[in-house]
Design a protein around this motif. Structure first.
Motif, short mmCIF file in Angstrom:
data_model
loop_
_atom_site.label_atom_id
_atom_site.label_comp_id
_atom_site.label_asym_id
_atom_site.label_seq_id
_atom_site.Cartn_x
_atom_site.Cartn_y
_atom_site.Cartn_z
N GLU A 187 1.66 24.80 -37.66
CA GLU A 187 0.83 25.25 -36.49
C GLU A 187 -0.10 24.35 -36.37
OE1 GLU A 187 -1.50 29.11 -34.55
OE2 GLU A 187 -0.63 29.23 -36.52
N MET A 188 -0.62 23.82 -37.44
CA MET A 188 -1.86 22.81 -37.35
C MET A 188 -1.55 21.46 -36.72
SD MET A 188 -4.48 21.65 -40.40
CE MET A 188 -5.37 23.37 -40.71
N VAL A 189 -0.31 20.92 -37.26
CA VAL A 189 0.09 19.84 -36.63
C VAL A 189 0.36 19.93 -34.88
CG1 VAL A 189 2.40 18.31 -36.58
CG2 VAL A 189 1.58 19.35 -38.71
N LEU A 190 0.89 21.33 -34.63
CA LEU A 190 1.17 21.30 -33.33
C LEU A 190 -0.23 21.58 -32.48
CD1 LEU A 190 2.96 22.19 -30.74
CD2 LEU A 190 2.66 24.75 -31.34
N TYR A 191 -1.17 22.12 -33.09
CA TYR A 191 -2.68 22.31 -32.45
C TYR A 191 -3.11 20.82 -32.31
CZ TYR A 191 -7.34 23.71 -31.76
OH TYR A 191 -8.55 24.04 -31.36
N THR A 250 5.02 11.48 -34.35
CA THR A 250 6.45 11.90 -34.28
C THR A 250 6.66 13.15 -34.29
OG1 THR A 250 6.52 10.20 -36.14
CG2 THR A 250 7.91 11.79 -36.51
N ALA A 251 5.68 14.16 -34.79
CA ALA A 251 6.15 15.69 -34.43
C ALA A 251 5.90 16.14 -33.17
CB ALA A 251 5.01 16.51 -35.25
N MET A 252 4.91 15.60 -32.29
CA MET A 252 5.11 16.07 -30.83
C MET A 252 6.46 15.56 -30.02
SD MET A 252 2.57 17.91 -30.39
CE MET A 252 2.71 18.05 -28.67
N GLN A 253 6.72 14.18 -30.50
CA GLN A 253 7.99 13.75 -29.92
C GLN A 253 9.24 14.89 -30.42
OE1 GLN A 253 8.25 9.80 -31.47
NE2 GLN A 253 7.20 8.96 -29.71
N ALA A 254 9.05 15.25 -31.69
CA ALA A 254 10.34 16.13 -32.05
C ALA A 254 10.20 17.43 -31.61
CB ALA A 254 10.34 16.28 -33.56
N PHE A 255 8.76 18.24 -31.33
CA PHE A 255 8.82 19.31 -30.81
C PHE A 255 9.07 19.17 -29.10
CE2 PHE A 255 4.89 20.01 -33.83
CZ PHE A 255 5.82 20.43 -34.83
N THR A 256 8.73 18.35 -28.57
CA THR A 256 8.90 18.12 -27.04
C THR A 256 10.46 18.03 -26.67
OG1 THR A 256 8.28 16.06 -26.77
CG2 THR A 256 6.53 17.48 -26.21
N ALA A 257 11.00 17.36 -27.70
CA ALA A 257 12.59 17.04 -27.30
C ALA A 257 13.48 18.23 -27.74
CB ALA A 257 12.91 15.72 -27.94
N GLN A 258 13.08 18.72 -28.97
CA GLN A 258 13.96 19.94 -29.64
C GLN A 258 13.53 21.38 -29.66
OE1 GLN A 258 14.96 18.39 -33.73
NE2 GLN A 258 14.38 16.31 -33.05
N GLY A 259 12.19 21.41 -29.17
CA GLY A 259 11.76 22.67 -29.26
C GLY A 259 10.88 22.92 -30.79
N ILE A 260 9.83 23.66 -30.53
CA ILE A 260 9.08 23.50 -31.83
C ILE A 260 9.65 24.22 -33.13
CG2 ILE A 260 6.79 24.46 -32.76
CD1 ILE A 260 5.83 24.63 -29.68
#
Length: 205
Positions: A58-62, A21-31
């Motif tokens: 940051e841990m989620v992103l990593y 869920t987080a990666m879909q949001a990060f890539t679509a909207q920016g971190i």
């Protein structure tokens, strides 16, 4: 199955759902635009539960980036093990990369620069995969798809330099990323091909 095993399985499944869920949001909207609150809300879980599994964004992103690249590498290994030709593998990787680029906002790449731990991990992955890439190129020579008159200890450095130039000059802001990828990476790859390799690439596109 014991109660502890059920809890452990549920916890692992939830961790995986959070990363997806987080990666879909990060890539679509920016971190930067995505808050931990947003991730918890989208999953229908409490912030407390989220922070019990990942102490910060940051841990989620990593973990999300690490998992993504690990899965991508595994897919390539499976293609090699199934006996696919180097051109087949290149074309699969090329299509997958284009699909990734289509779904990724330039803001993601801008924001990624602010996370040195993630960048360091990506750099270590690149170094670890260097010899695998060299071996892959030599296999292409043996199969007749790549030219035999090149130094394949140098060629990976060329592709690395292209990637760094794209990021350094922020070409993803100036041009469509798919076109950047086609114009720089694909044409460079075609340049190391034999006539047979170039024909196979063109046919596969």
């Amino acid at each position: 199955m014991s109660e502890n095993s059920i809890l452990t399985t549920h916890r692992q499944q939830l961790r995986e759902r959070i990363l997806k869920t987080a990666m879909q949001a990060f890539t679509a909207q920016g971190i930067r635009a995505v808050k931990m609150d947003d991730i918890a809300r989208q999953l229908g879980i409490s912030k407390r539960t989220l922070y019990e599994l990942y102490e910060n964004k940051e841990m989620v992103l990593y973990e999300g980036v690490r998992t993504f690249h690990s899965n991508r590498e595994q897919r390539m290994v499976e293609l090699v093990q199934r006996g696919k030709s180097v051109i087949d593998i290149v074309l699969v990787a090329y299509r997958q990369r284009l699909e990734e680029l289509r779904g990724t906002s330039p803001l993601f790449y801008d924001d990624l620069k602010k996370y040195p731990r993630v960048l360091k991990m990506l750099e270590e992955n690149k170094k670890r995969n260097y010899q695998r890439f060299v071996d892959f190129l030599h296999r292409g020579v043996e199969e007749g798809y790549f030219r035999g008159d090149l130094d394949y200890d140098i060629v990976p450095l060329m592709f690395d330099a292209i990637g760094r130039y794209i990021m350094l000059r922020e070409l993803y802001r100036q041009f469509d990323l798919e076109q950047v990828f086609k114009s720089l990476v694909f044409t460079s790859l075609r340049g190391i091909c034999t006539a047979m390799g170039a024909k196979a690439l063109d046919k596969g596109l």
